[in-house]
Design an enzyme around this catalytic site. Sequence first.
Site, PDB file in Angstrom:
ATOM      1  N   SER A 138     -22.694-123.553  18.926  1.00  0.00           N
ATOM      2  CA  SER A 138     -23.630-123.859  20.000  1.00  0.00           C
ATOM      3  C   SER A 138     -24.277-122.568  20.466  1.00  0.00           C
ATOM      4  O   SER A 138     -23.681-121.487  20.361  1.00  0.00           O
ATOM      5  CB  SER A 138     -22.898-124.514  21.179  1.00  0.00           C
ATOM      6  N   TYR A 151     -16.424-125.423  27.518  1.00  0.00           N
ATOM      7  CA  TYR A 151     -17.098-125.752  26.259  1.00  0.00           C
ATOM      8  C   TYR A 151     -17.585-124.477  25.573  1.00  0.00           C
ATOM      9  O   TYR A 151     -17.396-124.296  24.364  1.00  0.00           O
ATOM     10  CB  TYR A 151     -18.276-126.689  26.546  1.00  0.00           C
TER      11      TYR A 151
END
Length: 250
Positions: A138, A151
């Site tokens: 990500s 996350y």
Amino acid sequence: MTDARVALVTGATSGIGIVIAEQLRERGLRVAVTGRSAERGREVERRLGPGARFLRADLTETGAAAEVVARTVAEFGRLDVAVNNAAIDHTNELLEVGEEEIRRTFETNTFAAMNLLIAAARQMREQGDGGSIVNVTSRLASIGVPTMGVYSASKGAMLAFTKAAAIDLAPHDIRVNAVAPGMTRTPLYQEWLDGLPDPEGEARRVAEAIPLGRIAEPADVAAVVAFLASPEAAYLTGVSIPVEGGYLAK
């Protein structure tokens, strides 16, 4: 054109994972896809057609990574490409985060992905002719965003592991790279958007913050994964390619 290679794509029953599997099939690879939902998995297998198999798996379970690699080899005879795409989202105010949230996020996004990488690499080493492993991380592996700390950390760990594994596995001609998507138009994105007071306004604001003026489509991410999996990327290892429209360049 038929490609004799075999790919394993985790988390391929929705969003980016399905499109990655589709693009690999279009390039002639045979593809095993994993997910937790048998119903969605059967639909993906039907959608991908001959040369694709769904393998139901919960990769957070002990031994699941080795088992899914073994099942792929039993089905197709070998393994040449592994795509670590399975992940869960997590958002919460940092000071409200509980231990179980951290554990659950890392079990899927980090520990399961690490185990899958190792299991796939062992199979590739045994075959003796190299391979390609692609970790879908990500943009948040490289930046901080409010409420996304856990996350981000889970994906940041995979970015670090990508680089370390690339060095360890280079003597076996096993390449390890990462693709780091930004905001992408997936069902999860749409669900998040629909829960906001002004979905259309927020969609515009998100797009305006990206230099290319739009959020990514799953196909944008899948194309980079497919490239890294291909022989054309034979001299690339240990790299992370951001697919976020220039957001990190600002």
